[in-house]
Design a protein around this motif. Structure first.
Motif, short mmCIF file in Angstrom:
data_model
loop_
_atom_site.label_atom_id
_atom_site.label_comp_id
_atom_site.label_asym_id
_atom_site.label_seq_id
_atom_site.Cartn_x
_atom_site.Cartn_y
_atom_site.Cartn_z
N GLN A 175 54.25 56.20 -8.61
CA GLN A 175 54.33 56.21 -10.07
C GLN A 175 52.94 56.21 -10.69
O GLN A 175 52.67 56.93 -11.67
CB GLN A 175 55.14 55.00 -10.56
CG GLN A 175 56.60 55.04 -10.15
CD GLN A 175 57.34 53.75 -10.48
OE1 GLN A 175 56.76 52.82 -11.02
NE2 GLN A 175 58.61 53.71 -10.13
N ALA A 176 52.03 55.43 -10.11
CA ALA A 176 50.65 55.37 -10.63
C ALA A 176 49.96 56.72 -10.49
O ALA A 176 49.23 57.17 -11.38
CB ALA A 176 49.87 54.30 -9.89
N ALA A 177 50.19 57.40 -9.38
CA ALA A 177 49.59 58.71 -9.16
C ALA A 177 50.10 59.71 -10.19
O ALA A 177 49.34 60.55 -10.69
CB ALA A 177 49.91 59.19 -7.75
N GLU A 178 51.36 59.63 -10.51
CA GLU A 178 51.93 60.53 -11.51
C GLU A 178 51.32 60.27 -12.88
O GLU A 178 51.03 61.21 -13.63
CB GLU A 178 53.45 60.37 -11.54
CG GLU A 178 54.12 60.89 -10.26
CD GLU A 178 55.58 60.51 -10.15
OE1 GLU A 178 56.04 59.66 -10.95
OE2 GLU A 178 56.26 61.05 -9.25
N VAL A 179 51.09 59.00 -13.20
CA VAL A 179 50.45 58.67 -14.48
C VAL A 179 49.02 59.21 -14.51
O VAL A 179 48.56 59.75 -15.52
CB VAL A 179 50.45 57.14 -14.71
CG1 VAL A 179 49.61 56.78 -15.95
CG2 VAL A 179 51.87 56.62 -14.86
N ALA A 180 48.31 59.09 -13.39
CA ALA A 180 46.94 59.61 -13.32
C ALA A 180 46.92 61.11 -13.56
O ALA A 180 46.06 61.63 -14.30
CB ALA A 180 46.33 59.27 -11.97
N MET A 181 47.85 61.84 -12.93
CA MET A 181 47.90 63.29 -13.12
C MET A 181 48.22 63.64 -14.58
O MET A 181 47.61 64.54 -15.15
CB MET A 181 48.93 63.91 -12.18
CG MET A 181 48.47 63.93 -10.73
SD MET A 181 49.51 64.97 -9.66
CE MET A 181 51.06 64.06 -9.74
N GLU A 182 49.16 62.90 -15.16
CA GLU A 182 49.51 63.15 -16.57
C GLU A 182 48.33 62.85 -17.49
O GLU A 182 48.19 63.47 -18.55
CB GLU A 182 50.71 62.28 -16.96
CG GLU A 182 52.01 62.71 -16.28
CD GLU A 182 53.11 61.68 -16.45
OE1 GLU A 182 52.85 60.63 -17.09
OE2 GLU A 182 54.22 61.91 -15.93
N SER A 183 47.47 61.93 -17.07
CA SER A 183 46.30 61.55 -17.86
C SER A 183 45.08 62.41 -17.54
O SER A 183 43.99 62.16 -18.05
CB SER A 183 45.96 60.08 -17.62
OG SER A 183 47.04 59.23 -17.95
N GLU A 184 45.28 63.41 -16.67
CA GLU A 184 44.22 64.35 -16.27
C GLU A 184 43.05 63.63 -15.59
O GLU A 184 41.89 63.96 -15.80
CB GLU A 184 43.75 65.18 -17.46
CG GLU A 184 44.86 66.03 -18.07
CD GLU A 184 44.39 66.93 -19.19
OE1 GLU A 184 43.27 66.71 -19.70
OE2 GLU A 184 45.13 67.86 -19.55
N LEU A 185 43.39 62.66 -14.77
CA LEU A 185 42.41 61.92 -13.98
C LEU A 185 42.51 62.32 -12.52
O LEU A 185 43.61 62.48 -11.98
CB LEU A 185 42.66 60.41 -14.09
CG LEU A 185 42.37 59.76 -15.44
CD1 LEU A 185 43.01 58.38 -15.49
CD2 LEU A 185 40.86 59.66 -15.67
N GLY A 186 41.36 62.47 -11.85
CA GLY A 186 41.37 62.60 -10.41
C GLY A 186 41.78 61.29 -9.77
O GLY A 186 41.64 60.22 -10.38
N LEU A 187 42.28 61.35 -8.54
CA LEU A 187 42.85 60.16 -7.91
C LEU A 187 42.20 59.86 -6.57
O LEU A 187 42.22 60.68 -5.65
CB LEU A 187 44.36 60.36 -7.71
CG LEU A 187 45.12 59.15 -7.16
CD1 LEU A 187 45.12 58.01 -8.17
CD2 LEU A 187 46.56 59.54 -6.81
N ASN A 188 41.63 58.67 -6.47
CA ASN A 188 41.11 58.11 -5.23
C ASN A 188 41.91 56.86 -4.89
O ASN A 188 42.69 56.37 -5.71
CB ASN A 188 39.63 57.74 -5.36
CG ASN A 188 38.74 58.93 -5.68
OD1 ASN A 188 39.12 60.07 -5.46
ND2 ASN A 188 37.55 58.66 -6.20
N ALA A 189 41.71 56.32 -3.70
CA ALA A 189 42.40 55.08 -3.31
C ALA A 189 41.58 54.36 -2.27
O ALA A 189 40.82 54.97 -1.52
CB ALA A 189 43.80 55.37 -2.76
#
Length: 238
Positions: A175-189
Protein backbone atom coordinates in the motif's frame (compact mmCIF):
# COMPACT_ATOMS: atom_id res chain seq x y z
CA UNK A 1 14.56 -3.05 -14.47
CA UNK A 2 16.15 -5.02 -11.64
CA UNK A 3 16.09 -3.41 -8.20
CA UNK A 4 19.50 -1.94 -7.42
CA UNK A 5 21.53 -3.11 -4.42
CA UNK A 6 23.38 -0.53 -2.34
CA UNK A 7 25.65 -2.03 0.32
CA UNK A 8 25.92 -0.17 3.62
CA UNK A 9 29.52 -0.59 4.81
CA UNK A 10 29.11 0.91 8.29
CA UNK A 11 29.67 -2.44 10.02
CA UNK A 12 33.03 -2.85 8.31
CA UNK A 13 34.07 0.48 9.81
CA UNK A 14 32.74 -0.62 13.21
CA UNK A 15 35.07 -3.63 13.14
CA UNK A 16 38.01 -1.48 12.10
CA UNK A 17 37.34 1.07 14.85
CA UNK A 18 37.13 -1.62 17.55
CA UNK A 19 40.85 -2.30 17.20
CA UNK A 20 42.28 0.88 15.69
CA UNK A 21 44.48 0.90 12.63
CA UNK A 22 43.09 0.19 9.19
CA UNK A 23 41.99 -3.46 9.24
CA UNK A 24 39.59 -4.13 7.64
CA UNK A 25 40.22 -1.44 5.05
CA UNK A 26 36.99 0.50 4.53
CA UNK A 27 38.06 2.01 1.22
CA UNK A 28 38.96 -1.39 -0.19
CA UNK A 29 35.62 -2.75 1.02
CA UNK A 30 33.75 0.02 -0.79
CA UNK A 31 35.58 -0.68 -4.04
CA UNK A 32 35.07 -4.44 -3.65
CA UNK A 33 31.31 -4.00 -3.19
CA UNK A 34 31.18 -2.40 -6.62
CA UNK A 35 33.67 -4.89 -8.08
CA UNK A 36 31.48 -7.77 -6.91
CA UNK A 37 28.34 -6.33 -8.48
CA UNK A 38 26.66 -3.92 -6.06
CA UNK A 39 25.16 -0.94 -7.84
CA UNK A 40 25.89 1.40 -4.97
CA UNK A 41 27.58 2.01 -1.63
CA UNK A 42 25.84 3.52 1.40
CA UNK A 43 27.42 5.15 4.45
CA UNK A 44 25.81 6.60 7.57
CA UNK A 45 28.23 8.87 9.44
CA UNK A 46 27.05 9.57 12.98
CA UNK A 47 28.12 12.47 15.20
CA UNK A 48 30.35 10.26 17.38
CA UNK A 49 31.91 8.59 14.30
CA UNK A 50 31.58 5.21 15.97
CA UNK A 51 31.68 3.49 12.60
CA UNK A 52 32.01 5.48 9.35
CA UNK A 53 34.08 8.59 9.96
CA UNK A 54 33.57 11.86 8.19
CA UNK A 55 36.98 11.55 6.58
CA UNK A 56 36.04 8.06 5.32
CA UNK A 57 33.20 9.69 3.41
CA UNK A 58 35.58 12.17 1.78
CA UNK A 59 38.00 9.40 0.79
CA UNK A 60 35.34 7.02 -0.52
CA UNK A 61 33.58 9.54 -2.76
CA UNK A 62 36.15 9.65 -5.63
CA UNK A 63 36.39 5.84 -5.62
CA UNK A 64 32.69 5.19 -6.29
CA UNK A 65 31.77 4.79 -9.94
CA UNK A 66 28.13 3.68 -9.61
CA UNK A 67 26.11 5.37 -6.84
CA UNK A 68 27.21 6.84 -3.52
CA UNK A 69 24.44 7.29 -0.94
CA UNK A 70 25.03 9.17 2.31
CA UNK A 71 22.35 8.79 4.96
CA UNK A 72 21.96 10.55 8.27
CA UNK A 73 20.26 13.19 10.37
CA UNK A 74 20.57 16.61 8.70
CA UNK A 75 22.58 18.47 11.35
CA UNK A 76 24.69 21.36 10.15
CA UNK A 77 27.84 19.21 10.25
CA UNK A 78 26.13 16.50 8.20
CA UNK A 79 24.78 18.99 5.68
CA UNK A 80 28.18 20.62 5.27
CA UNK A 81 29.72 17.20 4.58
CA UNK A 82 27.07 16.25 2.01
CA UNK A 83 27.35 19.57 0.20
CA UNK A 84 31.13 19.23 0.15
CA UNK A 85 31.21 15.62 -1.06
CA UNK A 86 28.16 15.81 -3.37
CA UNK A 87 27.03 12.17 -3.40
CA UNK A 88 24.57 10.91 -5.96
CA UNK A 89 21.93 10.57 -3.24
CA UNK A 90 21.38 11.75 0.32
CA UNK A 91 18.89 9.88 2.52
CA UNK A 92 17.53 11.88 5.45
CA UNK A 93 16.78 9.91 8.63
CA UNK A 94 15.29 11.28 11.87
CA UNK A 95 17.86 9.68 14.20
CA UNK A 96 18.93 11.60 17.27
CA UNK A 97 22.67 11.81 18.00
CA UNK A 98 22.48 8.97 20.55
CA UNK A 99 20.45 6.56 18.41
CA UNK A 100 21.90 3.05 18.18
CA UNK A 101 20.32 2.50 14.78
CA UNK A 102 17.46 3.91 12.71
CA UNK A 103 14.17 2.91 14.32
CA UNK A 104 11.47 5.12 12.79
CA UNK A 105 10.65 7.23 9.78
CA UNK A 106 10.03 10.97 9.55
CA UNK A 107 6.83 12.69 10.49
CA UNK A 108 6.97 14.78 7.34
CA UNK A 109 3.97 16.86 8.40
CA UNK A 110 5.34 18.11 11.73
CA UNK A 111 8.76 18.64 10.12
CA UNK A 112 7.50 20.19 6.89
CA UNK A 113 9.34 23.53 7.10
CA UNK A 114 12.55 21.92 8.38
CA UNK A 115 12.67 19.30 5.64
CA UNK A 116 11.61 21.69 2.87
CA UNK A 117 14.52 24.00 3.63
CA UNK A 118 17.09 21.20 3.85
CA UNK A 119 15.91 19.40 0.73
CA UNK A 120 15.94 22.70 -1.14
CA UNK A 121 19.64 23.12 -0.30
CA UNK A 122 20.51 19.63 -1.52
CA UNK A 123 18.49 19.96 -4.71
CA UNK A 124 20.20 23.25 -5.54
CA UNK A 125 23.46 21.29 -5.35
CA UNK A 126 22.09 18.67 -7.75
CA UNK A 127 21.86 15.90 -5.11
CA UNK A 128 18.94 13.48 -5.29
CA UNK A 129 17.17 13.44 -1.94
CA UNK A 130 15.35 10.53 -0.29
CA UNK A 131 13.38 10.70 2.96
CA UNK A 132 13.21 7.75 5.36
CA UNK A 133 9.56 7.02 6.19
CA UNK A 134 7.25 4.40 7.58
CA UNK A 135 4.23 3.08 5.71
CA UNK A 136 1.78 5.83 6.77
CA UNK A 137 0.27 7.33 3.62
CA UNK A 138 0.15 10.86 5.04
CA UNK A 139 3.89 10.87 5.71
CA UNK A 140 4.70 9.55 2.23
CA UNK A 141 2.48 12.19 0.67
CA UNK A 142 4.16 14.71 2.97
CA UNK A 143 7.56 13.70 1.59
CA UNK A 144 6.41 14.73 -1.88
CA UNK A 145 5.18 18.07 -0.54
CA UNK A 146 8.58 18.90 1.03
CA UNK A 147 10.28 18.30 -2.31
CA UNK A 148 11.83 14.84 -1.90
CA UNK A 149 12.73 12.87 -5.01
CA UNK A 150 12.29 9.50 -3.29
CA UNK A 151 11.24 7.86 -0.06
CA UNK A 152 13.01 4.97 1.62
CA UNK A 153 10.59 2.66 3.42
CA UNK A 154 11.67 1.59 6.92
CA UNK A 155 11.38 -2.18 6.65
CA UNK A 156 12.13 -3.42 10.17
CA UNK A 157 8.42 -4.13 10.87
CA UNK A 158 8.28 -6.24 7.71
CA UNK A 159 11.41 -8.19 8.68
CA UNK A 160 10.06 -8.82 12.19
CA UNK A 161 6.68 -10.13 11.03
CA UNK A 162 7.85 -11.98 7.90
CA UNK A 163 8.80 -15.38 9.45
CA UNK A 164 5.36 -15.95 10.94
CA UNK A 165 3.12 -14.21 8.42
CA UNK A 166 4.70 -13.07 5.13
CA UNK A 167 1.47 -11.90 3.49
CA UNK A 168 0.44 -9.88 6.52
CA UNK A 169 3.94 -8.44 6.83
CA UNK A 170 4.11 -7.24 3.23
CA UNK A 171 0.58 -5.78 2.97
CA UNK A 172 1.22 -2.29 4.41
CA UNK A 173 4.36 -1.96 2.30
CA UNK A 174 2.48 -2.72 -0.91
CA UNK A 175 0.00 0.00 0.00
CA UNK A 176 2.86 2.39 0.83
CA UNK A 177 4.51 1.70 -2.53
CA UNK A 178 1.28 2.50 -4.32
CA UNK A 179 1.00 5.80 -2.44
CA UNK A 180 4.59 6.64 -3.40
CA UNK A 181 3.85 6.00 -7.08
CA UNK A 182 0.68 8.09 -6.90
CA UNK A 183 2.75 10.87 -5.31
CA UNK A 184 5.34 10.60 -8.12
CA UNK A 185 8.09 9.59 -5.72
CA UNK A 186 10.84 7.08 -6.43
CA UNK A 187 10.90 4.17 -4.01
CA UNK A 188 13.80 2.78 -1.98
CA UNK A 189 13.71 0.45 1.04
CA UNK A 190 16.00 -0.66 3.82
CA UNK A 191 16.55 -1.88 7.38
CA UNK A 192 16.73 -5.55 8.41
CA UNK A 193 16.28 -6.85 4.88
CA UNK A 194 18.19 -10.11 4.49
CA UNK A 195 18.62 -13.21 2.36
CA UNK A 196 15.68 -14.68 4.25
CA UNK A 197 13.12 -12.01 3.41
CA UNK A 198 14.43 -9.93 0.49
CA UNK A 199 13.18 -11.99 -2.46
CA UNK A 200 9.58 -11.97 -1.23
CA UNK A 201 9.75 -8.23 -0.56
CA UNK A 202 11.16 -7.45 -3.98
CA UNK A 203 8.64 -9.65 -5.79
CA UNK A 204 5.69 -7.95 -4.14
CA UNK A 205 6.61 -4.27 -3.99
CA UNK A 206 5.73 -2.35 -7.15
CA UNK A 207 8.17 0.26 -8.40
CA UNK A 208 11.02 -0.65 -6.05
CA UNK A 209 14.18 1.06 -7.32
CA UNK A 210 16.80 0.36 -4.67
CA UNK A 211 17.43 -1.46 -1.41
CA UNK A 212 20.12 -0.41 1.04
CA UNK A 213 21.39 -3.33 3.13
CA UNK A 214 24.19 -3.41 5.65
CA UNK A 215 23.98 -5.36 8.90
CA UNK A 216 22.65 -8.65 7.53
CA UNK A 217 24.76 -8.56 4.38
CA UNK A 218 28.03 -7.85 6.17
CA UNK A 219 27.21 -10.46 8.82
CA UNK A 220 26.49 -13.10 6.18
CA UNK A 221 29.71 -12.17 4.39
CA UNK A 222 31.64 -13.40 7.45
CA UNK A 223 30.51 -16.93 6.56
CA UNK A 224 30.12 -16.74 2.79
CA UNK A 225 32.61 -14.09 1.74
CA UNK A 226 31.68 -10.67 0.43
CA UNK A 227 31.60 -11.57 -3.26
CA UNK A 228 29.32 -14.60 -2.90
CA UNK A 229 27.05 -12.75 -0.47
CA UNK A 230 26.55 -9.85 -2.87
CA UNK A 231 25.80 -12.31 -5.67
CA UNK A 232 23.20 -14.04 -3.51
CA UNK A 233 21.54 -10.70 -2.69
CA UNK A 234 21.46 -9.78 -6.35
CA UNK A 235 19.80 -13.12 -7.13
CA UNK A 236 17.03 -12.14 -4.71
CA UNK A 237 16.49 -8.93 -6.69
CA UNK A 238 16.12 -10.50 -10.13
Amino acid sequence: MMTRLSVNINKIATLRNSRGGNIPNVLEAAMNCEKFGAEGVTVHPRPDERHIRYNDVREIRPLITTEFNIEGYPSKKFMDLVLEVKPHQVTLVPDGPDALTSNAGWNTLDNKEFLTEIIGEFKKAGIRTSVFVGTEARFIEGAAKVGADRVELYTEPYATDYPAAPEKAIAPFIQAAEVAMESELGLNAGHDLSLENLRFFNQNIPGLLEVSIGHALISEAIYLGLELTILKYKECLR
